[in-house]
Write a protein that holds these residues in place. Sequence first.
Motif, PDB file in Angstrom:
ATOM      1  N   VAL A  50      -9.635 -26.348  20.070  1.00  0.00           N
ATOM      2  CA  VAL A  50      -8.713 -26.696  21.288  1.00  0.00           C
ATOM      3  C   VAL A  50      -8.813 -28.312  21.080  1.00  0.00           C
ATOM      4  CG1 VAL A  50     -10.293 -26.739  23.063  1.00  0.00           C
ATOM      5  CG2 VAL A  50      -7.918 -26.356  23.467  1.00  0.00           C
ATOM      6  N   ALA A  51      -9.831 -29.073  21.084  1.00  0.00           N
ATOM      7  CA  ALA A  51      -9.965 -30.487  20.834  1.00  0.00           C
ATOM      8  C   ALA A  51      -8.931 -31.008  20.027  1.00  0.00           C
ATOM      9  CB  ALA A  51     -11.280 -31.034  20.794  1.00  0.00           C
ATOM     10  N   LYS A  52      -8.978 -30.427  18.713  1.00  0.00           N
ATOM     11  CA  LYS A  52      -8.229 -30.764  17.655  1.00  0.00           C
ATOM     12  C   LYS A  52      -6.833 -30.716  17.988  1.00  0.00           C
ATOM     13  CE  LYS A  52     -11.195 -29.806  13.700  1.00  0.00           C
ATOM     14  NZ  LYS A  52     -11.774 -28.394  13.161  1.00  0.00           N
ATOM     15  N   VAL A  60      -8.818 -40.373  23.981  1.00  0.00           N
ATOM     16  CA  VAL A  60      -9.990 -39.605  23.163  1.00  0.00           C
ATOM     17  C   VAL A  60     -10.173 -38.199  23.483  1.00  0.00           C
ATOM     18  CG1 VAL A  60     -11.937 -40.677  24.368  1.00  0.00           C
ATOM     19  CG2 VAL A  60     -12.065 -40.146  21.919  1.00  0.00           C
ATOM     20  N   VAL A  61     -10.135 -37.191  22.759  1.00  0.00           N
ATOM     21  CA  VAL A  61     -10.713 -35.933  22.892  1.00  0.00           C
ATOM     22  C   VAL A  61     -11.991 -35.936  22.317  1.00  0.00           C
ATOM     23  CG1 VAL A  61     -10.258 -33.509  23.028  1.00  0.00           C
ATOM     24  CG2 VAL A  61      -8.513 -35.027  22.842  1.00  0.00           C
ATOM     25  N   MET A  62     -13.041 -35.891  23.243  1.00  0.00           N
ATOM     26  CA  MET A  62     -14.496 -35.732  22.729  1.00  0.00           C
ATOM     27  C   MET A  62     -15.053 -34.318  22.860  1.00  0.00           C
ATOM     28  SD  MET A  62     -17.464 -38.530  22.807  1.00  0.00           S
ATOM     29  CE  MET A  62     -16.203 -39.843  22.032  1.00  0.00           C
ATOM     30  N   ASP A  63     -15.666 -33.432  22.065  1.00  0.00           N
ATOM     31  CA  ASP A  63     -16.176 -32.298  22.328  1.00  0.00           C
ATOM     32  C   ASP A  63     -18.037 -32.414  22.033  1.00  0.00           C
ATOM     33  OD1 ASP A  63     -17.159 -31.347  19.787  1.00  0.00           O
ATOM     34  OD2 ASP A  63     -15.159 -30.032  19.590  1.00  0.00           O
ATOM     35  N   LYS A  93      -3.357 -43.739  28.982  1.00  0.00           N
ATOM     36  CA  LYS A  93      -4.075 -42.941  27.969  1.00  0.00           C
ATOM     37  C   LYS A  93      -5.381 -42.288  29.232  1.00  0.00           C
ATOM     38  CE  LYS A  93      -3.283 -44.478  23.771  1.00  0.00           C
ATOM     39  NZ  LYS A  93      -3.869 -45.383  22.475  1.00  0.00           N
ATOM     40  N   ILE A  94      -5.812 -41.065  28.680  1.00  0.00           N
ATOM     41  CA  ILE A  94      -6.904 -40.737  29.631  1.00  0.00           C
ATOM     42  C   ILE A  94      -8.011 -40.352  28.430  1.00  0.00           C
ATOM     43  CG2 ILE A  94      -5.478 -39.832  31.283  1.00  0.00           C
ATOM     44  CD1 ILE A  94      -5.826 -36.978  30.148  1.00  0.00           C
ATOM     45  N   THR A  95      -9.061 -39.839  29.206  1.00  0.00           N
ATOM     46  CA  THR A  95     -10.381 -39.273  28.365  1.00  0.00           C
ATOM     47  C   THR A  95     -10.382 -37.880  28.831  1.00  0.00           C
ATOM     48  OG1 THR A  95     -11.486 -41.546  28.358  1.00  0.00           O
ATOM     49  CG2 THR A  95     -12.925 -39.543  28.044  1.00  0.00           C
ATOM     50  N   ILE A  96     -10.475 -37.142  27.441  1.00  0.00           N
ATOM     51  CA  ILE A  96     -10.725 -35.730  27.784  1.00  0.00           C
ATOM     52  C   ILE A  96     -12.105 -35.216  27.185  1.00  0.00           C
ATOM     53  CG2 ILE A  96      -9.845 -33.412  27.222  1.00  0.00           C
ATOM     54  CD1 ILE A  96      -7.030 -34.586  26.926  1.00  0.00           C
ATOM     55  N   ALA A  97     -13.216 -34.918  28.123  1.00  0.00           N
ATOM     56  CA  ALA A  97     -14.402 -34.196  27.784  1.00  0.00           C
ATOM     57  C   ALA A  97     -14.388 -32.842  27.890  1.00  0.00           C
ATOM     58  CB  ALA A  97     -15.155 -34.833  28.761  1.00  0.00           C
ATOM     59  N   ILE A  98     -14.935 -32.190  26.530  1.00  0.00           N
ATOM     60  CA  ILE A  98     -14.899 -30.768  26.337  1.00  0.00           C
ATOM     61  C   ILE A  98     -16.422 -30.193  25.947  1.00  0.00           C
ATOM     62  CG2 ILE A  98     -13.956 -28.753  25.103  1.00  0.00           C
ATOM     63  CD1 ILE A  98     -11.531 -30.297  24.653  1.00  0.00           C
ATOM     64  N   HIS A 104      -1.630 -32.963  19.445  1.00  0.00           N
ATOM     65  CA  HIS A 104      -0.471 -33.105  20.487  1.00  0.00           C
ATOM     66  C   HIS A 104      -0.242 -34.337  21.187  1.00  0.00           C
ATOM     67  CE1 HIS A 104       2.193 -30.911  23.194  1.00  0.00           C
ATOM     68  NE2 HIS A 104       1.867 -31.692  23.977  1.00  0.00           N
ATOM     69  N   LEU A 105      -1.515 -34.915  21.471  1.00  0.00           N
ATOM     70  CA  LEU A 105      -1.159 -36.127  22.272  1.00  0.00           C
ATOM     71  C   LEU A 105      -1.402 -37.537  21.706  1.00  0.00           C
ATOM     72  CD1 LEU A 105      -3.744 -35.030  25.017  1.00  0.00           C
ATOM     73  CD2 LEU A 105      -1.395 -35.449  25.310  1.00  0.00           C
ATOM     74  N   GLY A 106      -1.503 -37.410  20.057  1.00  0.00           N
ATOM     75  CA  GLY A 106      -1.924 -38.690  19.326  1.00  0.00           C
ATOM     76  C   GLY A 106      -2.944 -39.188  19.599  1.00  0.00           C
ATOM     77  N   TYR A 107      -4.090 -38.507  20.151  1.00  0.00           N
ATOM     78  CA  TYR A 107      -5.256 -39.230  20.427  1.00  0.00           C
ATOM     79  C   TYR A 107      -6.341 -39.086  19.447  1.00  0.00           C
ATOM     80  CZ  TYR A 107      -4.278 -39.410  25.692  1.00  0.00           C
ATOM     81  OH  TYR A 107      -3.851 -39.739  26.731  1.00  0.00           O
ATOM     82  N   ILE A 108      -7.450 -39.564  19.541  1.00  0.00           N
ATOM     83  CA  ILE A 108      -8.652 -39.657  18.416  1.00  0.00           C
ATOM     84  C   ILE A 108      -9.374 -38.255  19.021  1.00  0.00           C
ATOM     85  CG2 ILE A 108     -10.609 -40.621  17.657  1.00  0.00           C
ATOM     86  CD1 ILE A 108      -9.448 -43.446  18.718  1.00  0.00           C
ATOM     87  N   TYR A 109      -9.750 -37.741  17.769  1.00  0.00           N
ATOM     88  CA  TYR A 109     -10.730 -36.449  18.300  1.00  0.00           C
ATOM     89  C   TYR A 109     -12.261 -36.933  17.727  1.00  0.00           C
ATOM     90  CZ  TYR A 109     -13.366 -32.253  17.170  1.00  0.00           C
ATOM     91  OH  TYR A 109     -14.307 -31.416  17.265  1.00  0.00           O
ATOM     92  N   VAL A 110     -13.246 -36.786  18.657  1.00  0.00           N
ATOM     93  CA  VAL A 110     -14.379 -36.920  17.923  1.00  0.00           C
ATOM     94  C   VAL A 110     -15.397 -35.739  18.296  1.00  0.00           C
ATOM     95  CG1 VAL A 110     -16.448 -38.447  18.176  1.00  0.00           C
ATOM     96  CG2 VAL A 110     -14.372 -39.443  18.670  1.00  0.00           C
ATOM     97  N   ASP A 111     -15.820 -35.076  17.316  1.00  0.00           N
ATOM     98  CA  ASP A 111     -16.789 -34.157  17.121  1.00  0.00           C
ATOM     99  C   ASP A 111     -18.238 -34.539  17.211  1.00  0.00           C
ATOM    100  OD1 ASP A 111     -18.233 -31.880  16.563  1.00  0.00           O
ATOM    101  OD2 ASP A 111     -17.184 -31.342  14.589  1.00  0.00           O
ATOM    102  N   THR A 112     -18.801 -34.436  18.476  1.00  0.00           N
ATOM    103  CA  THR A 112     -20.124 -35.219  18.799  1.00  0.00           C
ATOM    104  C   THR A 112     -21.037 -34.144  18.038  1.00  0.00           C
ATOM    105  OG1 THR A 112     -20.565 -34.093  20.650  1.00  0.00           O
ATOM    106  CG2 THR A 112     -19.508 -36.290  20.739  1.00  0.00           C
ATOM    107  N   GLY A 113     -20.848 -33.017  17.755  1.00  0.00           N
ATOM    108  CA  GLY A 113     -21.840 -32.166  17.612  1.00  0.00           C
ATOM    109  C   GLY A 113     -22.017 -32.104  15.840  1.00  0.00           C
ATOM    110  N   ALA A 114     -20.791 -32.891  15.170  1.00  0.00           N
ATOM    111  CA  ALA A 114     -21.157 -33.285  13.682  1.00  0.00           C
ATOM    112  C   ALA A 114     -22.000 -34.295  13.558  1.00  0.00           C
ATOM    113  CB  ALA A 114     -19.727 -33.413  13.239  1.00  0.00           C
ATOM    114  N   MET A 115     -22.219 -35.294  14.679  1.00  0.00           N
ATOM    115  CA  MET A 115     -23.168 -36.326  14.773  1.00  0.00           C
ATOM    116  C   MET A 115     -24.418 -36.019  14.717  1.00  0.00           C
ATOM    117  SD  MET A 115     -20.754 -38.853  17.259  1.00  0.00           S
ATOM    118  CE  MET A 115     -21.556 -40.592  16.811  1.00  0.00           C
ATOM    119  N   TYR A 116     -24.720 -34.837  15.523  1.00  0.00           N
ATOM    120  CA  TYR A 116     -26.045 -34.362  15.528  1.00  0.00           C
ATOM    121  C   TYR A 116     -26.521 -33.700  14.210  1.00  0.00           C
ATOM    122  CZ  TYR A 116     -26.465 -35.969  20.341  1.00  0.00           C
ATOM    123  OH  TYR A 116     -26.340 -36.895  21.534  1.00  0.00           O
TER     124      TYR A 116
END
Length: 231
Positions: A19-21, A129-132, A3-8, A26-38
Motif C-alpha cells: 500500500v505504501a508503494k 514521504v510514505v514511510m512504513d 505535502k504531507i507525511t504518511i506513516a504506515i 499515486h502522490l509522487g512521494y518518496i517511499y521509504v521501507d524502514t524494515g529494509a534498513m533493519y
Amino acid sequence: MQKITIAIDGFSSTGKSTVAKQLAKHLGYIYVDTGAMYRAVTLFTMRNGYISKEDFNVNGLVEKLGAINITFKFNKDLGFAEVYLNGENIEREIRTLEVSSFVSKVAAIPEVRYQLVKQQQQMGKDKGVVMDGRDIGTVVFPYAELKLFMIASAEKRATRRYNELIERGDDVKYEDVLRNVQERDYIDSHREDSPLRKADDAIEIDNSDLSLKEQFEKVLQLVNMTFKNLK
Ligand code: DC
C-alpha cells in the motif's frame, strides 16, 4: 499542493509496503521501507559473524555501526527504490527467511534504532514521504498528518509471505514462515525501545479480507480526507 507525511505501521507481512508503494506512486512521494534498513543491518551483522542461532555479539555490532552505510536507489523497472549496503544492492538477499529469523533481535538494539531513526527523519524532513515500519507513527514521525496501522491474522500473513518466498524460488515450509511471523510479532511488540504499537491517532485497517484494490481505495479516501482537513 501542500505535502504531507504518511506513516504506515503494523505487524509483519500485513501488506504495508504494497500500500505504501501504491500511495507513493499515486502522490509522487518518496517511499521509504524502514524494515529494509533493519534487514540491511541484520545482513551486515550476519556477514560479520556477530549473530548466530546460539549467540549474539551485540557489542561487536555496536562498535561497527559506523561502518554501515545504507542507501536507497530508485529502480525504474521495478518502480521503487532498492536498498544498498555499502554500495552493494542487497534487495534480494535481505528477504530470506534466515534474515527474517534474526532481524527482530537486531532491531531491538537501541543503538541500531537510534542511528536508523535519525536517518529516517532526515529522509522525511521535507515531507512528501510514505514511510512504513513499526514505529513510524509513534517515534519517527509522531506528527505525521496521516497514520495507518495495518493488521491481518497471522495465518493470512504467513500464507502471503510463504507464497512470495516460494514464487522467488526459496525452499521454505509454511510452518516455519508462520512461526517466524509469530515470533517477530512477539519480539517487535515486547521490546523495550520503541515497541510496535498503534499510535493513538492512527487509523486501523484490517486487510484480512480486503482485495488489494479495495484496500487501496479505502486508503486513498483517508488520504483525500487528510488533504481536505489541512485547508
Ligand atoms: O517490515 P519488515 O518485515 O521488513 O521488517 C523487518 C523487521 O525490522 C521487523 O520484524 C521489525 C523491524 N523493524 C523495526 O523494528 N522498526 C521499523 N520501523 C521497521 C522494521
